[in-house]
Design a protein around this motif. Structure first.
Motif, mmCIF file in Angstrom:
data_model
loop_
_atom_site.group_PDB
_atom_site.id
_atom_site.type_symbol
_atom_site.label_atom_id
_atom_site.label_comp_id
_atom_site.label_asym_id
_atom_site.label_seq_id
_atom_site.Cartn_x
_atom_site.Cartn_y
_atom_site.Cartn_z
ATOM 1 N N SER A 87 2.284 11.739 6.107
ATOM 2 C CA SER A 87 2.179 10.935 7.326
ATOM 3 C C SER A 87 0.740 10.794 7.771
ATOM 4 C CB SER A 87 3.010 11.561 8.442
ATOM 5 O OG SER A 87 2.555 12.872 8.683
ATOM 6 N N GLY A 88 0.497 9.781 8.586
ATOM 7 C CA GLY A 88 -0.836 9.537 9.127
ATOM 8 C C GLY A 88 -1.499 8.295 8.546
ATOM 9 N N TYR B 227 0.839 -1.198 0.000
ATOM 10 C CA TYR B 227 0.000 0.000 0.000
ATOM 11 C C TYR B 227 0.876 1.250 0.000
ATOM 12 C CZ TYR B 227 -3.043 3.650 1.829
ATOM 13 O OH TYR B 227 -3.718 4.828 2.027
ATOM 14 N N LEU B 228 1.838 1.272 0.930
ATOM 15 C CA LEU B 228 2.736 2.432 0.985
ATOM 16 C C LEU B 228 3.621 2.507 -0.249
ATOM 17 C CD1 LEU B 228 4.149 3.313 4.474
ATOM 18 C CD2 LEU B 228 2.109 4.087 3.300
ATOM 19 N N GLU B 229 4.035 1.347 -0.735
ATOM 20 C CA GLU B 229 4.866 1.335 -1.939
ATOM 21 C C GLU B 229 4.145 1.975 -3.109
ATOM 22 O OE1 GLU B 229 6.301 -2.529 -3.059
ATOM 23 O OE2 GLU B 229 7.312 -2.718 -1.123
ATOM 24 N N GLN B 230 2.858 1.701 -3.199
ATOM 25 C CA GLN B 230 2.093 2.251 -4.306
ATOM 26 C C GLN B 230 1.971 3.752 -4.213
ATOM 27 O OE1 GLN B 230 -1.609 0.273 -4.598
ATOM 28 N NE2 GLN B 230 -0.689 -1.406 -5.725
ATOM 29 N N ILE B 231 1.685 4.231 -2.989
ATOM 30 C CA ILE B 231 1.568 5.677 -2.814
ATOM 31 C C ILE B 231 2.931 6.319 -3.034
ATOM 32 C CG2 ILE B 231 1.111 7.462 -1.084
ATOM 33 C CD1 ILE B 231 -1.312 5.857 -0.283
ATOM 34 N N SER B 232 3.959 5.615 -2.580
ATOM 35 C CA SER B 232 5.311 6.091 -2.776
ATOM 36 C C SER B 232 5.639 6.188 -4.273
ATOM 37 C CB SER B 232 6.266 5.119 -2.072
ATOM 38 O OG SER B 232 7.584 5.535 -2.214
ATOM 39 N N ARG C 147 4.383 6.528 7.365
ATOM 40 C CA ARG C 147 4.987 7.705 6.771
ATOM 41 C C ARG C 147 5.773 7.407 5.495
ATOM 42 N NH1 ARG C 147 7.229 12.262 9.470
ATOM 43 N NH2 ARG C 147 9.191 12.905 8.510
ATOM 44 N N ILE C 148 5.671 8.347 4.562
ATOM 45 C CA ILE C 148 6.468 8.282 3.333
ATOM 46 C C ILE C 148 7.304 9.553 3.290
ATOM 47 C CG2 ILE C 148 6.356 8.552 0.815
ATOM 48 C CD1 ILE C 148 3.841 6.831 0.858
ATOM 49 N N GLU C 149 8.548 9.439 2.907
ATOM 50 C CA GLU C 149 9.381 10.626 2.776
ATOM 51 C C GLU C 149 10.157 10.572 1.467
ATOM 52 O OE1 GLU C 149 11.580 11.819 6.264
ATOM 53 O OE2 GLU C 149 13.130 12.727 5.024
ATOM 54 N N LYS C 150 10.162 11.694 0.764
ATOM 55 C CA LYS C 150 10.887 11.792 -0.506
ATOM 56 C C LYS C 150 11.827 12.988 -0.437
ATOM 57 C CE LYS C 150 8.574 8.582 -2.580
ATOM 58 N NZ LYS C 150 9.252 7.359 -3.027
ATOM 59 N N ASN C 151 13.073 12.776 -0.809
ATOM 60 C CA ASN C 151 14.056 13.857 -0.852
ATOM 61 C C ASN C 151 14.607 13.962 -2.256
ATOM 62 O OD1 ASN C 151 14.747 15.148 1.815
ATOM 63 N ND2 ASN C 151 14.690 12.985 2.394
ATOM 64 N N VAL C 152 14.441 15.110 -2.871
ATOM 65 C CA VAL C 152 14.988 15.267 -4.221
ATOM 66 C C VAL C 152 15.688 16.612 -4.378
ATOM 67 C CG1 VAL C 152 13.446 13.720 -5.494
ATOM 68 C CG2 VAL C 152 12.712 16.053 -5.047
ATOM 69 N N LEU C 153 16.667 16.618 -5.285
ATOM 70 C CA LEU C 153 17.328 17.868 -5.651
ATOM 71 C C LEU C 153 16.798 18.272 -7.014
ATOM 72 C CD1 LEU C 153 19.571 20.043 -5.230
ATOM 73 C CD2 LEU C 153 21.068 18.529 -6.544
ATOM 74 N N LEU C 154 16.172 19.451 -7.075
ATOM 75 C CA LEU C 154 15.646 19.956 -8.331
ATOM 76 C C LEU C 154 16.592 21.028 -8.848
ATOM 77 C CD1 LEU C 154 11.912 20.231 -7.224
ATOM 78 C CD2 LEU C 154 12.913 18.455 -8.666
ATOM 79 N N GLY D 246 -15.634 10.421 5.406
ATOM 80 C CA GLY D 246 -15.631 10.093 6.831
ATOM 81 C C GLY D 246 -14.309 9.506 7.322
ATOM 82 N N GLU D 247 -13.356 9.351 6.429
ATOM 83 C CA GLU D 247 -12.114 8.694 6.816
ATOM 84 C C GLU D 247 -11.030 9.696 7.233
ATOM 85 O OE1 GLU D 247 -10.895 5.979 3.802
ATOM 86 O OE2 GLU D 247 -12.708 4.770 3.997
ATOM 87 N N PRO D 248 -10.060 9.237 8.026
ATOM 88 C CA PRO D 248 -8.979 10.141 8.430
ATOM 89 C C PRO D 248 -8.157 10.575 7.212
ATOM 90 C CG PRO D 248 -8.908 8.085 9.664
ATOM 91 C CD PRO D 248 -9.892 7.890 8.568
ATOM 92 N N THR D 249 -7.533 11.751 7.346
ATOM 93 C CA THR D 249 -6.710 12.265 6.259
ATOM 94 C C THR D 249 -5.233 12.042 6.578
ATOM 95 O OG1 THR D 249 -6.742 14.412 7.355
ATOM 96 C CG2 THR D 249 -8.315 14.093 5.564
ATOM 97 N N THR D 250 -4.403 12.180 5.567
ATOM 98 C CA THR D 250 -2.962 12.223 5.795
ATOM 99 C C THR D 250 -2.503 13.666 5.597
ATOM 100 O OG1 THR D 250 -2.567 11.607 3.494
ATOM 101 C CG2 THR D 250 -2.471 9.844 5.115
#
Lengths: 116, 160
Positions: free
Chosen positions: B126-127, A93-98, B5-12, B102-106
């Protein structure tokens, strides 16, 4: 996206217990340990753990029910090991969103880097 | 393995103000993100729009077609000029016929920083742990193969 409805429904029913089984710190630790150290007996899994052997046994059975681990008998002991495919499912699931973000970042990059 | 959590680091390779504009100007955001927004981003306000197809690759566009015209909605959290922009949303809530309200957000946060040769962009979302298990399971089941295929195509496109 091209899968049949039956297959999607099967996968849904299949996957929910995996998330539930991993939603516990002790069980996550057991999974991490089995991943890192390979197949182990309950005695070795309990070694250094903050919980009793009975608790570990209970958690292993919960993980087995979710299809995350399985056990085989070796003499008088039971050896527990990871079933890797289910773990892969849980992280997808996270991989897909990633992957979705990677794709979006690719387009952002093309946009800001091309403009001069 | 974080499930929250997902984290992305990029150099633009672009100046910071250009990156800032690309992220916080609703029209420019829509261009790369693939959404047509009804209004500007305003801190504390909700903004809606519709998913539009990207023009990157005909095959990708064809795969996105089922989502075209679907509602997009987010609520802007913070706008700190040139530094930080954040919003809350239902993560890629694109499954037809599903009511996500009705669902939680990220929380999605974009952070900018000067870097040699351009601008460093950090995106965190995150979330996810608060999202119902059923939704998480369903999301990957429904999209099986789709996004992986898309990511491959994008990589191919960027490399060519």
């Amino acid at each position: 996206m091209r899968r049949s409805r039956a297959s999607t429904a099967e996968k849904l029913v299949d996957a929910a217990p995996v998330f539930a089984a991993l939603g516990d710190a002790t069980r996550l630790r057991i999974v991490a340990r089995l991943c890192a150290a390979g197949p182990q007996s309950i005695v070795r899994l309990t070694d250094g753990a903050q919980v009793t052997r009975q608790a570990i046994t209970k958690h292993l059975h919960a993980l087995a029910e979710a299809g995350l681990v399985r056990s085989t008998r070796a003499g008088r002991e039971r050896i527990w090991e990871i079933q890797p495919r289910r773990l892969t499912d849980a992280s997808r699931y996270l991989e897909q969103i990633s992957a979705h973000w990677d794709e979006a970042i690719g387009r952002l990059r093309a946009m800001v880097e091309d403009e001069e | 393995m974080s499930t929250d959590r997902i984290e992305k680091n990029v150099l633009l390779r672009a100046p910071r103000d250009r990156v800032w504009q690309a992220i916080t100007d609703a029209t420019r955001f829509g261009t790369w993100f693939g959404v047509e927004l009804d209004g500007p981003f305003v801190a504390g306000s909700r903004v809606g729009g519709r998913i539009v197809p990207t023009r990157v690759d005909p095959e990708v566009a064809a795969m996105q077609k089922p989502y075209t015209g679907m509602a997009f909605e987010c609520t802007v959290d913070r706008i700190e000029p040139m530094d930080r922009f954040s919003f809350r949303w239902h993560p890629f809530a694109v499954e037809p016929g599903v009511d996500y309200s009705g669902e939680p957000t990220t929380l999605v946060t974009f952070e900018l920083e000067d870097a040699a040769g351009g601008t460093r962009l950090r995106i965190t979302e995150s979330g996810f742990d608060k999202i119902p298990l059923e939704r998480r399971a369903k999301a990957f089941a429904a999209n099986d193969g789709g996004w992986t295929k898309q990511a491959e195509l994008i990589a191919k496109y960027l490399a060519s």
